[in-house]
Scaffold this active site. Structure first.
Site, mmCIF file in Angstrom:
data_model
loop_
_atom_site.group_PDB
_atom_site.id
_atom_site.type_symbol
_atom_site.label_atom_id
_atom_site.label_comp_id
_atom_site.label_asym_id
_atom_site.label_seq_id
_atom_site.Cartn_x
_atom_site.Cartn_y
_atom_site.Cartn_z
ATOM 1 N N HIS A 252 8.739 -5.209 8.561
ATOM 2 C CA HIS A 252 7.682 -5.464 7.587
ATOM 3 C C HIS A 252 8.230 -5.608 6.165
ATOM 4 C CE1 HIS A 252 3.530 -5.554 6.298
ATOM 5 N NE2 HIS A 252 3.693 -4.548 5.475
ATOM 6 N N PHE B 91 3.539 5.997 7.289
ATOM 7 C CA PHE B 91 3.339 4.568 7.060
ATOM 8 C C PHE B 91 4.678 3.877 6.802
ATOM 9 C CE2 PHE B 91 1.614 0.863 4.650
ATOM 10 C CZ PHE B 91 0.747 0.402 5.629
ATOM 11 N N LEU B 92 5.572 4.548 6.093
ATOM 12 C CA LEU B 92 6.902 3.992 5.853
ATOM 13 C C LEU B 92 7.646 3.770 7.166
ATOM 14 C CD1 LEU B 92 8.142 5.999 2.725
ATOM 15 C CD2 LEU B 92 7.356 3.635 2.808
ATOM 16 N N ASP C 7 7.836 -7.550 12.784
ATOM 17 C CA ASP C 7 6.852 -6.824 11.985
ATOM 18 C C ASP C 7 5.768 -6.235 12.884
ATOM 19 O OD1 ASP C 7 4.985 -5.939 10.105
ATOM 20 O OD2 ASP C 7 5.199 -7.709 8.830
ATOM 21 N N SER D 203 2.712 -7.496 1.556
ATOM 22 C CA SER D 203 1.710 -6.756 2.313
ATOM 23 C C SER D 203 0.370 -6.738 1.561
ATOM 24 C CB SER D 203 2.225 -5.343 2.602
ATOM 25 O OG SER D 203 1.468 -4.711 3.601
ATOM 26 N N LEU D 204 -0.141 -5.581 1.177
ATOM 27 C CA LEU D 204 -1.364 -5.530 0.368
ATOM 28 C C LEU D 204 -1.198 -6.343 -0.910
ATOM 29 C CD1 LEU D 204 -4.156 -4.458 -0.491
ATOM 30 C CD2 LEU D 204 -3.014 -2.385 -1.316
ATOM 31 N N TRP E 60 0.816 -1.212 0.000
ATOM 32 C CA TRP E 60 0.000 0.000 0.000
ATOM 33 C C TRP E 60 0.856 1.271 0.000
ATOM 34 C CZ3 TRP E 60 -0.567 4.200 3.306
ATOM 35 C CH2 TRP E 60 -1.632 5.059 2.992
ATOM 36 N N GLN F 256 6.510 0.659 8.771
ATOM 37 C CA GLN F 256 6.996 -0.524 8.086
ATOM 38 C C GLN F 256 8.430 -0.854 8.461
ATOM 39 O OE1 GLN F 256 6.312 -0.461 3.868
ATOM 40 N NE2 GLN F 256 4.248 0.318 4.084
#
Length: 278
Positions: free
Chosen positions: A250, A158-159, A222, A95-96, A29, A162
């Site tokens: 992640h 978000f990074l 993760d 992931s996504l 994502w 992760q």
């Protein structure tokens, strides 16, 4: 009709190489296929010509930023992928991207030689009542709200999540950011629609129908796909294989690139007689 998806091949070819086993790499994502550059480089350096790697940006992302599809659903995304990848391939999704690769295996089993998911889950959201570990719903909600305020800031936040858990978080975050920001950011609408897939899609009960060779790769640290969910997924995908990278976040293909490559190639060799894999 939506514009057709575009993909890139490595080593570069004008068309798909019929003599090599294709591996389609699907990003997560908010990002794009730039995240695969270190892994592509390693395949190239090892002259691993038994495979042809294909990077595919999701609709609205990277080189497919102009591709708009409605509805933005797993089934519709898979339909567009199936239209452009015209030969059976190994699908590797992060992931996504793992959700999408899994849906490809379910909807188009004749097109999927094997399924590999990386730091992914058939259902990403925590369910306390069912004892299902995952991302807390309020965390995903906060990202939905933040998107309306500042798209770039939301992706950068978000990074950071992760990269959390990596023994070299700063280097990983810097590398991922550099690779991803080489492409234009997706639109707010695309980000919201794709984030909804993480919130809503549930493939848990469909894992048992997957007949192809299936490898699940995880990071021990993760923060988005907690290691406590691994055993629960194993009960749903009883014929799958798994590997847990110690001290990985992640993005184990960033933080543990060499180990990731070796684990991947060893598994591929077992299933596809890849004598050239190293």
């Amino acid at each position: 009709m939506a514009k057709s998806l575009t993909f890139s091949t490595f080593p570069p070819q004008s068309s798909l190489n019929k003599n090599a086993i294709p591996i389609v790499l699907i990003h997560g994502w908010g990002l794009n296929s730039g995240v695969w550059q270190p892994l592509l480089k390693l395949f190239s350096e090892n002259k691993n010509s038994h495979y042809q790697l294909i990077t595919l940006d999701l609709p609205g992302f990277g080189i497919n930023s102009a591709v708009a599809i409605k509805p933005y659903s797993l089934a519709n995304i898979c339909h567009h992928i199936e239209q452009v990848i015209d030969q059976p391939a190994i699908y590797l999704g992060w992931s996504l991207g793992g959700l999408i690769a899994t849906q490809m295996s379910i909807n188009y089993p004749e097109k999927v030689l094997a399924l590999i998911t990386v730091a992914s889950s058939p259902y990403f959201v925590e369910q306390e009542q069912n004892n299902w570990p995952g991302i807390k719903a309020n965390v995903l909600d906060s990202f939905h709200h933040q998107l309306a305020q500042d798209t770039e800031k939301t992706i950068k936040a978000f990074l950071k999540i992760q990269a959390m858990g990596s023994p070299h978080i700063r280097q990983d975050l810097k590398l991922i950011s550099k690779l991803v920001m080489a492409h234009a950011l997706p639109s707010q609408e695309t980000l919201a629609n794709s984030l909804a897939l993480l919130s809503d899609c549930d493939l848990r009960q469909q894992l048992a129908s997957i007949q192809q060779p299936f490898l699940r790769l995880y990071g021990q640290n993760d923060s988005l796909v907690p290691k406590t969910v691994i055993e629960k997924i194993s009960l749903l995908a009883v014929h799958s294989d798994l590997h847990l990278f110690d001290h990985a976040s992640h993005a184990p293909f960033i933080s543990h690139l060499d180990d990731f490559y070796q684990v991947l190639c060893t598994w591929l060799a077992l299933h596809f007689n890849a004598n050239k894999a190293k």
